[in-house]
Structures are given as C-alpha cells and as structure tokens.
Design an enzyme around this catalytic site. Structure first.
Site, PDB file in Angstrom:
ATOM      1  N   LYS A 172       0.811  -1.195  -0.158  1.00 20.71           N
ATOM      2  CA  LYS A 172       0.357  -0.178   0.025  1.00 20.71           C
ATOM      3  C   LYS A 172       1.031   1.205   0.087  1.00 20.71           C
ATOM      4  CE  LYS A 172      -0.065   0.051   5.204  1.00 20.71           C
ATOM      5  NZ  LYS A 172      -1.913   0.064   5.713  1.00 20.71           N
TER       6      LYS A 172
ATOM      7  N   ARG B 243      -9.675   0.543  16.121  1.00 21.34           N
ATOM      8  CA  ARG B 243      -9.776   1.183  14.547  1.00 21.34           C
ATOM      9  C   ARG B 243     -10.620   0.636  13.858  1.00 21.34           C
ATOM     10  NH1 ARG B 243      -4.293   0.936  11.609  1.00 21.34           N
ATOM     11  NH2 ARG B 243      -4.939  -1.058  11.115  1.00 21.34           N
TER      12      ARG B 243
ATOM     13  N   TYR C 212      18.751  28.438   7.183  1.00 18.64           N
ATOM     14  CA  TYR C 212      17.978  29.049   8.239  1.00 18.64           C
ATOM     15  C   TYR C 212      18.188  29.295  10.204  1.00 18.64           C
ATOM     16  CZ  TYR C 212      15.989  30.154   3.393  1.00 18.64           C
ATOM     17  OH  TYR C 212      14.955  30.199   1.698  1.00 18.64           O
TER      18      TYR C 212
ATOM     19  N   MET D  35      14.238  23.708   1.451  1.00 17.66           N
ATOM     20  CA  MET D  35      13.151  22.989   0.806  1.00 17.66           C
ATOM     21  C   MET D  35      13.898  21.995  -0.564  1.00 17.66           C
ATOM     22  SD  MET D  35      10.115  24.462  -1.934  1.00 17.66           S
ATOM     23  CE  MET D  35       9.545  25.146  -0.241  1.00 17.66           C
TER      24      MET D  35
END
Length: 357
Positions: free
Chosen positions: A33, A129, A253, A301
């Site tokens: 999956k 679940r 950053y 990024m």
C-alpha cells in the site's frame, strides 16, 4: 540533472519477503500500500510476482493500478470497499476484500454478484480502529456464508502494540481473537511485520509483512530476526557547494547550527520538498564518500548541509547517502522523531532507479 535519487534493490526486497515466510512457515501477503511505502508499487509487485502468495493494498484505486501494471496474483483490499458499487469491480478484477463493518456485510448480502468473492473478516480485538465487535463476529461469519456471495472467509485482526515486545497487549488481543473465533473453521491472519519478527508464539496461516519488506525494523531495540533484514532503498545525492567557515559562523535558516571551530561544510541537493525530514536535527547521520558524517543546520526545501571537516577528500560531486545500507532509515527516523514508515512514504520528487542488488 539534479543528482538526488532513490536506488531500489529488488533482490533485497525478495530476500525480506522470503525471510517472512521462513520464520513463520506461513503464506505471506506482501503489503505494498501507499505505493509500496514509497518504493514503487508496480515495480515491487513485479519483482515479487513469481514468489508472493499475494499482495495487500489499502484501497481499490491501488489495486486497480496493480492490475493495470500486469499484476495477476491475489490482491487484498485492507480497508475493504467504501461504496457498495465497488463490489462489481472486486468481482471483475478478482480482488479479495476485508469486511470490517456491518454495513459492508449488509451490502454483500444485498448485492447481485457474477461470482462469489473471498472475504477477510476483521475482528476488533482491542486496537479499536476498524473491525467487528466480538459479539457481531460469529453472526457475521454465518451471514456471509449464507449470502451465497462469499466463496471463502479468512479471519483476521490487527495488533496495536506488537512493536513493543515486552507489552502484554498483543497476547491479550490474541486471547480475545481465539475466544471469539471458537468453532469457526477458517484460515487465520494475525501477524503484521512486528508480529512476524518478534512474536513467534502467535499463530497465523497468513502473515502480512509491510515495513519489514523494505528492510526497516519496527523495533527500537535490537531483534535477532530484524537484524537479518536488508535495506531496499538507498536515498542519495551529491555535494553541490562547499564552504570553509571560521568558528562562530551560522549555517542555514535560523542559525540553528553555529560552528564551534573552523568547519568545512558541504551543501547537498536534498531537502524537505524531496521528503527528507525538515525536523532532522544537527547530528543526524549521513555517509559522504563512504565515511560517516552528520547534518549541520536546518534542512531547507531543496538543500541541506553536512560536515566535511574530517573528510578532506570530499568535495564537489561527492556522493552522500541520506539513508540506505549504511545509514539506516530507522536511525534517521529516530533522530527526526518519526518512524521509518513516514520517511519512506513522504519521499517525493526523487526518481526511483531499480536494480537487482
């Protein structure tokens, strides 16, 4: 061309599948999956098609992609169907289907099908679940057989804490399952990857290896069987810039990393837009030209920075392994407060290149 890429070792994938069979003696559905956890569902299914007992996916869209790719073996829909009209496609493409809710049972009873289907009837044994309540399980089994639309039923459940090898919850769930299924003559499927690797006492005619197929352990501690897994994906890129910085200089950053001494920094073409975790901290392991190093500064990024100070031969064009056979995905995930499932499934933009080892 941007040098970021994910190398997929199909021989390692087959090795891990065979390990699941070897240690359990059971039939095994290869769980592919979410695009085979980011590894490429069709290519992974092709690699396993000659040996796998079947495949498991989340939903019918994923199953149809496999059929369109030429995969002919059994395919189980782990979430079953979402609308009753999907039953026609289940029959047409010969999918197996999980039934985990009474409305699905009722839809099968009402349907006019071209032929009976195979159902995996799911019990909620304690994860809460999806799955039928124990009081509804045996009546549902009998109703499915009486419907005339079901050829075979496999009984299943799912463990919530099998990756915690000293927690009693899995054995408690097993006890609920065994009590609930008393008298039902059907095959059983209980063991997912952590149960395959760490709970040999749990019976299972069918096992459902997922994360272990891709060579990653579900455990935080060492495990003898998990140590035999072979990583399938190697995520790598190259150094595209080098900086020589004195002590006291920030990198990236937010100045999260500041050099404590003269430091040689390499910039790598890899970032969070590719799926590398932005929250990976300073010190997260990497491999540069075969030598261990570490992340410095915040992931951007499209780029991240690594320490080259102790690797003088490394420079422009040097290969950087972000995770793979030397830097385990589980170690990167742990550093980033994630799990390997996440970092594999988050992988984007990076081309997959397939090989036989």
């Amino acid at each position: 061309m941007r040098p970021a890429r994910a190398l997929i070792d199909l021989q390692a994938l087959r090795h891990n599948y065979q390990l699941a069979r070897e240690v359990t003696g059971a039939k095994a559905l290869a769980v592919i999956k979410a695009d085979a956890y980011g590894h490429g569902a069709v290519r992974c299914a092709e690699a396993l098609q000659e040996t796998a007992d079947g495949f498991a996916v989340a939903c019918i869209e994923e199953a149809l992609e496999l059929r369109a790719g030429g995969i002919r073996g059994p395919i189980l829909l782990l979430e079953g169907f979402f609308e009753a009209d999907e039953l026609a496609l289940i029959v047409e493409h010969d999918f197996w289907c999980v039934v985990h809710a009474l409305w699905q049972l009722e839809a099968i009873e009402r349907a006019t099908l071209g032929k009976p289907i195979t159902v995996w009837l799911k019990l909620d044994s304690g994860m809460h679940r999806v799955g039928l309540h124990p009081d509804d399980f045996q009546p549902a089994y009998r109703r499915l057989l009486a419907s005339g639309n079901v050829a075979k039923i496999v009984l299943m459940s799912h463990f919530a804490r099998a990756d915690e090898l000293h927690d009693p919850s899995s054995l408690q769930q097993l006890a609920v399952f065994e009590q609930t299924r008393q008298g039902l003559m059907a095959e059983v499927s209980l063991r997912n990857s952590p149960a395959v690797l760490g709970w040999p006492q749990i019976p299972s005619d069918w096992v459902r290896p997922g994360i272990m197929l891709y060579g990653s352990t579900p455990f935080e501690e060492a495990n003898a069987v998990a140590s035999r897994l072979q990583p399938v994906m190697t995520l790598e890129s190259k150094i595209i810039s080098v900086r020589e910085l004195p002590a006291g200089e920030p990198v990236g950053y937010g100045a999260r990393f500041v050099t404590a001494q003269p430091t040689r920094v390499g910039v790598v073409a890899m970032g969070y837009a590719d799926g590398y975790p932005r929250q990976a901290p300073n010190g997260t392991p990497v491999l540069v030209d075969g030598q261990r190093s570490q992340l410095v500064g915040r992931v951007s990024m499209d780029m991240l920075a690594v320490d080259l100070t102790h690797i003088p031969q490394a420079g422009l064009g040097s290969t950087v392994e972000l995770w793979g056979k030397n830097v385990l995905a589980s170690d990167v995930a742990k550093a980033a407060d994630m799990i390997p499932y996440q970092i594999f499934c988050n992988l984007r933009r990076v081309p997959r290149l397939y090989s036989e080892g």
